[in-house]
Scaffold this motif. Structure first.
Motif, PDB file in Angstrom:
ATOM      1  N   THR A  84     -62.730 -38.211 -32.093  1.00 58.44           N
ATOM      2  CA  THR A  84     -63.888 -38.200 -31.197  1.00 58.44           C
ATOM      3  C   THR A  84     -64.026 -36.854 -30.501  1.00 58.44           C
ATOM      4  N   GLY A  85     -62.938 -36.369 -29.943  1.00 55.03           N
ATOM      5  CA  GLY A  85     -62.982 -35.116 -29.190  1.00 55.03           C
ATOM      6  C   GLY A  85     -63.369 -33.922 -30.038  1.00 55.03           C
ATOM      7  N   TYR A  86     -62.745 -33.801 -31.195  1.00 55.35           N
ATOM      8  CA  TYR A  86     -63.041 -32.653 -32.047  1.00 55.35           C
ATOM      9  C   TYR A  86     -64.475 -32.718 -32.571  1.00 55.35           C
ATOM     10  N   ALA A  87     -64.926 -33.907 -32.951  1.00 57.18           N
ATOM     11  CA  ALA A  87     -66.292 -34.054 -33.441  1.00 57.18           C
ATOM     12  C   ALA A  87     -67.304 -33.718 -32.354  1.00 57.18           C
ATOM     13  N   PHE A 147     -60.644 -23.353 -26.194  1.00 59.39           N
ATOM     14  CA  PHE A 147     -59.499 -24.066 -26.764  1.00 59.39           C
ATOM     15  C   PHE A 147     -58.644 -24.702 -25.670  1.00 59.39           C
ATOM     16  N   TYR A 148     -58.514 -24.030 -24.539  1.00 62.28           N
ATOM     17  CA  TYR A 148     -57.740 -24.602 -23.433  1.00 62.28           C
ATOM     18  C   TYR A 148     -58.375 -25.918 -22.956  1.00 62.28           C
ATOM     19  N   PHE A 149     -59.690 -25.872 -22.681  1.00 61.07           N
ATOM     20  CA  PHE A 149     -60.357 -27.076 -22.194  1.00 61.07           C
ATOM     21  C   PHE A 149     -60.357 -28.179 -23.247  1.00 61.07           C
ATOM     22  N   LEU A 150     -60.494 -27.810 -24.519  1.00 56.30           N
ATOM     23  CA  LEU A 150     -60.403 -28.805 -25.579  1.00 56.30           C
ATOM     24  C   LEU A 150     -59.020 -29.444 -25.580  1.00 56.30           C
ATOM     25  N   SER A 151     -57.988 -28.643 -25.447  1.00 52.16           N
ATOM     26  CA  SER A 151     -56.629 -29.200 -25.459  1.00 52.16           C
ATOM     27  C   SER A 151     -56.402 -30.137 -24.275  1.00 52.16           C
ATOM     28  N   HIS A 204     -63.863 -31.868 -19.223  1.00 59.08           N
ATOM     29  CA  HIS A 204     -63.174 -30.797 -19.958  1.00 59.08           C
ATOM     30  C   HIS A 204     -63.777 -30.614 -21.353  1.00 59.08           C
ATOM     31  N   LEU A 205     -64.099 -31.722 -21.989  1.00 53.90           N
ATOM     32  CA  LEU A 205     -64.660 -31.640 -23.336  1.00 53.90           C
ATOM     33  C   LEU A 205     -66.036 -30.971 -23.330  1.00 53.90           C
ATOM     34  N   VAL A 206     -66.864 -31.313 -22.368  1.00 51.76           N
ATOM     35  CA  VAL A 206     -68.192 -30.688 -22.281  1.00 51.76           C
ATOM     36  C   VAL A 206     -68.054 -29.192 -21.986  1.00 51.76           C
ATOM     37  N   VAL A 207     -67.163 -28.831 -21.070  1.00 54.65           N
ATOM     38  CA  VAL A 207     -66.935 -27.413 -20.770  1.00 54.65           C
ATOM     39  C   VAL A 207     -66.448 -26.693 -22.025  1.00 54.65           C
ATOM     40  N   ALA A 208     -65.532 -27.310 -22.756  1.00 60.44           N
ATOM     41  CA  ALA A 208     -65.033 -26.715 -23.999  1.00 60.44           C
ATOM     42  C   ALA A 208     -66.165 -26.498 -24.989  1.00 60.44           C
ATOM     43  N   GLY A 209     -67.054 -27.479 -25.117  1.00 56.40           N
ATOM     44  CA  GLY A 209     -68.188 -27.358 -26.023  1.00 56.40           C
ATOM     45  C   GLY A 209     -69.143 -26.257 -25.606  1.00 56.40           C
ATOM     46  N   LEU A 210     -69.410 -26.157 -24.308  1.00 57.11           N
ATOM     47  CA  LEU A 210     -70.295 -25.098 -23.813  1.00 57.11           C
ATOM     48  C   LEU A 210     -69.673 -23.718 -24.036  1.00 57.11           C
ATOM     49  N   LEU A 211     -68.373 -23.633 -23.839  1.00 56.37           N
ATOM     50  CA  LEU A 211     -67.688 -22.360 -24.105  1.00 56.37           C
ATOM     51  C   LEU A 211     -67.682 -22.034 -25.597  1.00 56.37           C
TER      52      LEU A 211
END
Length: 106
Positions: A57-60, A43-47, A5-12
């Motif tokens: 860690t996640g936000y960075a 933002f959804y995938f980040l959440s 989810h975090l990688v998808v959020a970053g790519l988005l």
């Protein structure tokens, strides 16, 4: 699954950051729609990722993926500078992302 989810959020994040360039200040309808959808999805995938991964860690990592990816695409798509010091700084960001992943207990 949280890391995915975090990688998808970053790519988005890369998608919407680049999309901002194409919206022309949100004056172009379809690029604006696409960009806003990418923002919401990011933002959804980040959440979802932050349910498990610590916020620091996640936000960075989310911002790091976005910054590095956007910088690289800026070079490719918009002929931005590819000077060695700039590339070295992007490499440092990527090294930081890898370091955060390797030192995370999740």
């Amino acid at each position: 699954m949280a890391w995915t989810h975090l990688v998808v959020a970053g790519l988005l994040e890369i998608v919407w950051a680049i999309g901002l360039k194409y919206t022309m200040g949100f004056t172009k309808f379809w690029p604006s729609v696409f960009t806003v959808i990418a923002m919401i999805a990011s933002f959804y995938f980040l959440s979802q990722a932050l349910k498990v991964i610590p916020i620091g860690t996640g936000y960075a990592m989310w911002t790091g993926i976005g910054v590095a990816g956007t910088a690289v695409l800026g070079i490719i798509l918009f002929s931005e500078s590819a000077a060695l010091p700039r590339l070295a700084c992007i490499a440092l960001i990527v090294a930081g992302i890898i370091g955060l992943k390797l030192t995370s207990s999740d």
